[in-house]
Design a protein around this motif. Structure first.
Motif, PDB file in Angstrom:
ATOM      1  N   ALA A 116       0.898 -11.231  -3.700  1.00  0.00           N
ATOM      2  CA  ALA A 116       1.119  -9.859  -3.215  1.00  0.00           C
ATOM      3  C   ALA A 116       2.572  -9.621  -2.833  1.00  0.00           C
ATOM      4  CB  ALA A 116       0.213  -9.592  -2.010  1.00  0.00           C
ATOM      5  N   GLU A 117       3.263 -10.714  -2.459  1.00  0.00           N
ATOM      6  CA  GLU A 117       4.643 -10.562  -2.000  1.00  0.00           C
ATOM      7  C   GLU A 117       5.554  -9.954  -3.067  1.00  0.00           C
ATOM      8  OE1 GLU A 117       5.803 -14.345  -0.282  1.00  0.00           O
ATOM      9  OE2 GLU A 117       4.359 -13.982   1.338  1.00  0.00           O
ATOM     10  N   GLY A 118       5.276 -10.262  -4.335  1.00  0.00           N
ATOM     11  CA  GLY A 118       6.127  -9.726  -5.395  1.00  0.00           C
ATOM     12  C   GLY A 118       5.498  -8.523  -6.091  1.00  0.00           C
ATOM     13  N   GLY A 119       4.480  -7.915  -5.473  1.00  0.00           N
ATOM     14  CA  GLY A 119       3.756  -6.846  -6.162  1.00  0.00           C
ATOM     15  C   GLY A 119       3.978  -5.465  -5.565  1.00  0.00           C
ATOM     16  N   ASP A 120       3.502  -4.429  -6.308  1.00  0.00           N
ATOM     17  CA  ASP A 120       3.623  -3.034  -5.866  1.00  0.00           C
ATOM     18  C   ASP A 120       2.302  -2.607  -5.218  1.00  0.00           C
ATOM     19  OD1 ASP A 120       3.828  -0.349  -5.564  1.00  0.00           O
ATOM     20  OD2 ASP A 120       4.077   0.128  -7.697  1.00  0.00           O
ATOM     21  N   ALA A 172       1.383   0.143  -4.172  1.00  0.00           N
ATOM     22  CA  ALA A 172       0.968   1.527  -4.458  1.00  0.00           C
ATOM     23  C   ALA A 172       0.525   1.704  -5.910  1.00  0.00           C
ATOM     24  CB  ALA A 172       2.126   2.469  -4.149  1.00  0.00           C
ATOM     25  N   ARG A 173       0.591   0.634  -6.727  1.00  0.00           N
ATOM     26  CA  ARG A 173       0.282   0.841  -8.153  1.00  0.00           C
ATOM     27  C   ARG A 173      -1.193   1.166  -8.378  1.00  0.00           C
ATOM     28  NH1 ARG A 173       0.910  -3.474 -13.039  1.00  0.00           N
ATOM     29  NH2 ARG A 173      -0.408  -2.327 -14.534  1.00  0.00           N
ATOM     30  N   PHE A 174      -2.086   0.523  -7.684  1.00  0.00           N
ATOM     31  CA  PHE A 174      -3.522   0.780  -7.850  1.00  0.00           C
ATOM     32  C   PHE A 174      -4.061   1.436  -6.582  1.00  0.00           C
ATOM     33  CE2 PHE A 174      -2.501  -2.877 -10.501  1.00  0.00           C
ATOM     34  CZ  PHE A 174      -3.045  -2.496 -11.727  1.00  0.00           C
ATOM     35  N   ALA A 175      -4.754   2.567  -6.759  1.00  0.00           N
ATOM     36  CA  ALA A 175      -5.301   3.286  -5.585  1.00  0.00           C
ATOM     37  C   ALA A 175      -6.716   2.792  -5.314  1.00  0.00           C
ATOM     38  CB  ALA A 175      -5.287   4.782  -5.856  1.00  0.00           C
ATOM     39  N   PHE A 176      -6.823   1.676  -4.628  1.00  0.00           N
ATOM     40  CA  PHE A 176      -8.143   1.102  -4.326  1.00  0.00           C
ATOM     41  C   PHE A 176      -8.778   1.790  -3.118  1.00  0.00           C
ATOM     42  CE2 PHE A 176      -6.371  -2.947  -6.338  1.00  0.00           C
ATOM     43  CZ  PHE A 176      -6.973  -2.663  -7.558  1.00  0.00           C
ATOM     44  N   SER A 206      -1.911  -4.383  -4.096  1.00  0.00           N
ATOM     45  CA  SER A 206      -2.702  -3.164  -3.872  1.00  0.00           C
ATOM     46  C   SER A 206      -3.995  -3.494  -3.133  1.00  0.00           C
ATOM     47  CB  SER A 206      -3.022  -2.476  -5.208  1.00  0.00           C
ATOM     48  OG  SER A 206      -1.834  -2.141  -5.884  1.00  0.00           O
ATOM     49  N   PHE A 207      -4.609  -4.646  -3.466  1.00  0.00           N
ATOM     50  CA  PHE A 207      -5.828  -5.072  -2.752  1.00  0.00           C
ATOM     51  C   PHE A 207      -5.496  -5.354  -1.287  1.00  0.00           C
ATOM     52  CE2 PHE A 207      -7.847  -8.934  -1.063  1.00  0.00           C
ATOM     53  CZ  PHE A 207      -9.127  -8.439  -0.848  1.00  0.00           C
ATOM     54  N   GLN A 208      -4.431  -6.080  -1.059  1.00  0.00           N
ATOM     55  CA  GLN A 208      -4.078  -6.458   0.313  1.00  0.00           C
ATOM     56  C   GLN A 208      -3.728  -5.219   1.146  1.00  0.00           C
ATOM     57  OE1 GLN A 208      -1.979 -10.386   1.347  1.00  0.00           O
ATOM     58  NE2 GLN A 208      -0.390  -8.859   1.668  1.00  0.00           N
ATOM     59  N   ALA A 209      -3.071  -4.235   0.505  1.00  0.00           N
ATOM     60  CA  ALA A 209      -2.735  -2.994   1.221  1.00  0.00           C
ATOM     61  C   ALA A 209      -4.012  -2.247   1.599  1.00  0.00           C
ATOM     62  CB  ALA A 209      -1.843  -2.116   0.347  1.00  0.00           C
ATOM     63  N   ALA A 210      -4.987  -2.225   0.684  1.00  0.00           N
ATOM     64  CA  ALA A 210      -6.265  -1.546   0.980  1.00  0.00           C
ATOM     65  C   ALA A 210      -6.986  -2.274   2.108  1.00  0.00           C
ATOM     66  CB  ALA A 210      -7.137  -1.492  -0.277  1.00  0.00           C
ATOM     67  N   ALA A 211      -6.959  -3.600   2.055  1.00  0.00           N
ATOM     68  CA  ALA A 211      -7.603  -4.389   3.118  1.00  0.00           C
ATOM     69  C   ALA A 211      -6.920  -4.118   4.463  1.00  0.00           C
ATOM     70  CB  ALA A 211      -7.538  -5.878   2.778  1.00  0.00           C
TER      71      ALA A 211
END
Ligand code: KG4
Ligand code: ZN
Length: 378
Positions: free
Chosen positions: A210-214, A216-220, A262-267
């Motif tokens: 997740a550290e290198g990811g976006d 906001a790319r997936f709206a979970f 995106s999963f971690q942001a939703a969590a």
């Protein structure tokens, strides 16, 4: 949070003379075999004299999850040598111990039996008090070891099998305020990691990617957002990640990073919102505004940061064990044991291992056991 690293805690105790209670802890409830020696001073402060954890990742890795029979056998093979190493590192002999603490549940029954029977044998041979510890209580009380913080407080337990808000009261009593209606948060991390081919256990791998990811790319989805009761649901979120992964297959490394972020942001958003609901319910009483998060998932940096922010906004103090003491270990079991022994608790050699043992049922189980013992004692 003023947490110390495990090395700092261990080094602090070098050269200290014996005061208070010295307890050997044994943890074998899942796929970590662990032994630790912890000292609880007369002032109630704790120090870790040794803390040894052997993970069984290599034994279970190729099966994509923990195989109970393999776990029990692995515990049985190495527990004795781990206990010996924990005592040696602590410079403590069996006869210098003041008690034994072993996880008695909840967990995989084979592993629990290995740890509990070993503790009983040592207690019997060396005539030491034994306490059978609820694994979740071990997580729940760990902040007392690192920050000298005792209940009452609002507690969030987030591990591979549990996601629940509890009101942790004095005298080892825990009242459930809300919990997951399907998957636990750690389970969701593990399943997302598995579907993305990141291996087991999944939480640390998802956090790394997740550290290198976006984010906001997936709206979970953010399940149960706005619901009054502080419950969780993670199964819809997990399914949404699966659908997105299938829709974008074959996945590039960047896709995997974005899915994890995106999963971690939703969590994290879900935990924030559910925490607000727990604050409302908990703060309706006169309880102190202290919040503790514990369990393996509590080592996740993004989640810790999100919870810290919500605490600051709501006027709660935020407490969490250092990351290395969030995941399963025996120091937390030894510490819970020392606290219980200091409070006068003892278990007999008939203490049972229990695959299912909700933390909110500890007090009533003890009351039942006390009632059962009464006729024999009078
Ligand atoms: O408390 P724990 O070590 O064992 C249980 O009692 O279940 O928690 C293990 C869980 C696993 O689901 C693991 O993936 C998760 O905690 N976990 C994490 C992280 N480290 C461990 N989840 C998210 N981020 C992490 N850094
Ligand atoms: Zn655990």
């Amino acid at each position: 949070m003023q947490g110390r690293t495990i090395d700092q805690i261990i080094s602090m105790c070098n050269g200290q003379k014996k005061v208070g209670l010295t307890v050997l802890g044994i943890e074998t409830s899942c796929d970590e075999t662990a032994a630790a020696v912890v000292r609880r001073g007369e002032d109630g402060k704790g120090i870790i004299l040794s803390n040894i954890v052997r993970s069984q990742f290599s034994e279970h890795g190729r099966f994509g999850g923990v195989v109970p029979e393999i776990a029990a056998r692995a515990h049985a093979e190495i527990l004795d040598s781990l206990i010996k190493a924990a005592l040696e590192e602590a410079h403590v002999r069996f006869r210098e111990l003041d008690g034994l603490a072993a996880t008695a549940g909840p967990g995989l029954i084979g592993g629990l039996l290995v740890g509990l029977v070993t503790a009983k044998a040592i207690a019997l041979v060396h005539n030491l008090p034994l306490v059978a510890i609820n694994h979740l209580e071990g997580h729940a009380l760990t902040v007392g070891l690192t920050e000298a913080l005792d209940p009452p407080y609002l507690l969030l337990l987030v591990s591979g099998g549990h996601s629940e808000f509890l009101s942790a009261g004095g005298h080892f009593r825990y009242k459930k305020l809300g919990s997951t209606i399907d998957d636990a948060l750690g389970e969701a991390f593990d399943k997302v990691a598995k579907m993305l081919g990141l291996g087991f256990p999944g939480g640390p791998a998802v956090e790394r990617f997740a550290e290198g990811g976006d984010p906001a790319r997936f709206a979970f989805p953010r399940p149960l957002l706005g619901r009054e009761a502080p419950d969780f649901s993670f199964s819809g979120l997990k399914t949404a990640v699966r659908r997105a992964a299938l829709a974008h297959a074959p996945l590039t490394t960047q896709d995997v990073r974005d899915l994890c972020a995106s999963f971690q942001a939703a969590a994290a958003d879900t935990v924030r919102d559910r925490l607000k609901a727990a604050f409302r319910l908990y703060a309706a009483g006169a309880a102190p505004r202290k919040f503790v998060v514990a369990g393996g998932v509590a080592s996740n940096k993004a989640l810790r940061a999100a919870m810290l922010q919500e605490c600051e906004a709501a006027g709660f103090s935020f407490h969490a064990p250092p990351p290395g003491l969030c995941t399963d270990n025996a120091a937390m079991i030894a510490w819970a044991g020392a606290c219980r022994i200091a409070a006068g608790f003892r278990d007999g050699l008939d203490a049972r291992a229990r695959a299912r043992w909700p933390i909110s049922e500890i007090a009533s189980n003890e009351a039942q056991a006390a009632r059962r013992r009464l006729p024999a004692e009078t």
